[in-house]
Design an enzyme around this catalytic site. Structure first.
Site, PDB file in Angstrom:
ATOM      1  CE  LYS A   9      -3.700  -2.436   2.452  1.00  0.00           C
ATOM      2  NZ  LYS A   9      -4.771  -2.337   3.462  1.00  0.00           N
ATOM      3  CE1 TYR A  49      -9.172  -3.610   0.651  1.00  0.00           C
ATOM      4  CE2 TYR A  49      -8.603  -1.511  -0.351  1.00  0.00           C
ATOM      5  CZ  TYR A  49      -8.239  -2.637   0.363  1.00  0.00           C
ATOM      6  OH  TYR A  49      -6.946  -2.790   0.804  1.00  0.00           O
ATOM      7  CG  ASN A 112      -3.608  -2.705   6.844  1.00  0.00           C
ATOM      8  OD1 ASN A 112      -3.426  -2.228   5.718  1.00  0.00           O
ATOM      9  ND2 ASN A 112      -4.576  -3.557   7.108  1.00  0.00           N
ATOM     10  CG  HIS A 115      -5.255  -6.483   0.171  1.00  0.00           C
ATOM     11  ND1 HIS A 115      -6.388  -6.543   0.957  1.00  0.00           N
ATOM     12  CD2 HIS A 115      -5.438  -7.359  -0.840  1.00  0.00           C
ATOM     13  CE1 HIS A 115      -7.235  -7.419   0.410  1.00  0.00           C
ATOM     14  NE2 HIS A 115      -6.681  -7.922  -0.671  1.00  0.00           N
ATOM     15  CD  GLU A 126      -8.543  -9.723  -2.995  1.00  0.00           C
ATOM     16  OE1 GLU A 126      -7.351 -10.019  -2.746  1.00  0.00           O
ATOM     17  OE2 GLU A 126      -9.367  -9.434  -2.111  1.00  0.00           O
TER      18      GLU A 126
HETATM   19  P1  CMP Z   1      -7.056  -4.892   4.013  1.00  0.00           P
HETATM   20  O1  CMP Z   1      -6.562  -6.189   4.525  1.00  0.00           O
HETATM   21  O2  CMP Z   1      -6.496  -4.370   2.745  1.00  0.00           O
HETATM   22  O3  CMP Z   1      -8.658  -4.966   3.886  1.00  0.00           O
HETATM   23  C1  CMP Z   1      -9.511  -3.874   4.080  1.00  0.00           C
HETATM   24  C2  CMP Z   1      -8.783  -2.663   4.553  1.00  0.00           C
HETATM   25  O4  CMP Z   1      -9.595  -1.686   5.161  1.00  0.00           O
HETATM   26  C3  CMP Z   1      -7.809  -3.054   5.658  1.00  0.00           C
HETATM   27  O5  CMP Z   1      -6.754  -3.798   5.145  1.00  0.00           O
HETATM   28  C4  CMP Z   1      -7.473  -1.697   6.245  1.00  0.00           C
HETATM   29  O6  CMP Z   1      -6.543  -0.984   5.430  1.00  0.00           O
HETATM   30  C5  CMP Z   1      -8.820  -1.014   6.140  1.00  0.00           C
HETATM   31  N1  CMP Z   1      -9.575  -1.093   7.393  1.00  0.00           N
HETATM   32  C6  CMP Z   1     -10.127  -2.176   7.944  1.00  0.00           C
HETATM   33  N2  CMP Z   1     -10.787  -1.866   9.080  1.00  0.00           N
HETATM   34  C7  CMP Z   1     -10.637  -0.533   9.225  1.00  0.00           C
HETATM   35  C8  CMP Z   1     -11.093   0.395  10.193  1.00  0.00           C
HETATM   36  N3  CMP Z   1     -11.835   0.011  11.232  1.00  0.00           N
HETATM   37  N4  CMP Z   1     -10.757   1.687  10.040  1.00  0.00           N
HETATM   38  C9  CMP Z   1     -10.009   2.080   8.992  1.00  0.00           C
HETATM   39  N5  CMP Z   1      -9.553   1.248   8.029  1.00  0.00           N
HETATM   40  C10 CMP Z   1      -9.862  -0.052   8.151  1.00  0.00           C
END
Ligand code: CMP
Length: 151
Positions: A9, A49, A112, A115, A126
Site C-alpha cells: 500500500k 474493496y 496497515n 493487503h 483479486e
Molecule cells: P485490508 O486487509 O487491505 O482490507 C480492508 C482494509 O480496510 C484493511 O486492510 C485496512 O486498510 C482497512 N480497514 C479495515 N478496518 C478498518 C477500520 N476500522 N478503520 C479504517 N480502516 C480499516
C-alpha cells in the site's frame, strides 16, 4: 500450488518498507509470479474493496489506496493464501502479534502496509482485477526443491 494477491500500500512505499516486506515473503519461500508498480485506477480499488462498501472507513480507504502508486504482486506456494496472511498478522498493527509484518512495522488499522487475499475465491477474483493472464509467469527457482519436498 496456490496463488495470492499482495498489495504494497502507499504507506509501505512512502515509509521505504517495500524491500524489507518483500524479503519476509521471499525468506518464507513464497515465489513471486508477478510484480508491478502502478497508480491504481479508482475503479479497480473499488472492485477490490467492494465487500467494504458502506463501512464508515470505505471512502477514506479508497482515497488512501488511490493516493499514490502501489506495488501489486502475485505470490505462490503451498497454502500461499494462509501463509501470507499469517506473515502479515492482524489488520490493526496495534493488535498484530510481534514477529508479524504489521506487528513489527505498523501501528494503524488503515495504514496497515500490505493487503493479502483472504481465501481462494477472493484470491482468484483479486488477481483478475489487477493482472492479465500473460503477466503471471510460471517458472522454477534453483532453490525450490529445497523449500518444498516432493510427495
Ligand atoms: P485490508 O486487509 O487491505 O482490507 C480492508 C482494509 O480496510 C484493511 O486492510 C485496512 O486498510 C482497512 N480497514 C479495515 N478496518 C478498518 C477500520 N476500522 N478503520 C479504517 N480502516 C480499516
Amino acid at each position: 500450488m496456490e496463488q495470492t494477491l499482495i498489495i504494497f500500500k502507499p504507506d509501505a512505499i512512502n515509509r521505504l518498507l517495500v524491500g524489507r516486506i518483500l524479503t519476509r515473503f521471499e525468506d518464507k519461500g513464497l515465489r513471486v509470479a508477478a510484480l508491478k508498480l502502478q497508480q491504481p485506477p479508482r475503479a479497480q480499488v473499488e472492485k477490490l474493496y467492494q465487500v467494504h462498501r458502506g463501512e464508515p472507513f470505505y471512502e477514506s480507504l479508497v482515497a488512501f489506496m488511490t493516493s499514490g502508486p502501489v506495488i501489486l504482486a502475485v505470490l505462490e506456494g503451498p497454502a500461499a493464501i494462509a501463509v501470507a496472511r499469517n506473515l502479515l498478522g492482524a489488520t490493526d498493527g496495534r493488535e498484530a502479534a510481534a514477529g508479524t509484518i504489521r506487528g513489527d512495522l505498523g501501528l494503524d488499522q488503515r495504514y496497515n502496509l500490505v493487503h493479502a487475499s483472504d481465501g481462494p475465491d477472493t484470491a482468484r477474483f483479486e488477481i483478475d482485477v489487477f493482472f492479465r493472464p500473460e503477466e503471471i509467469v510460471s517458472y522454477e527457482r534453483a532453490g525450490d526443491r529445497w523449500i518444498v519436498s516432493e510427495g
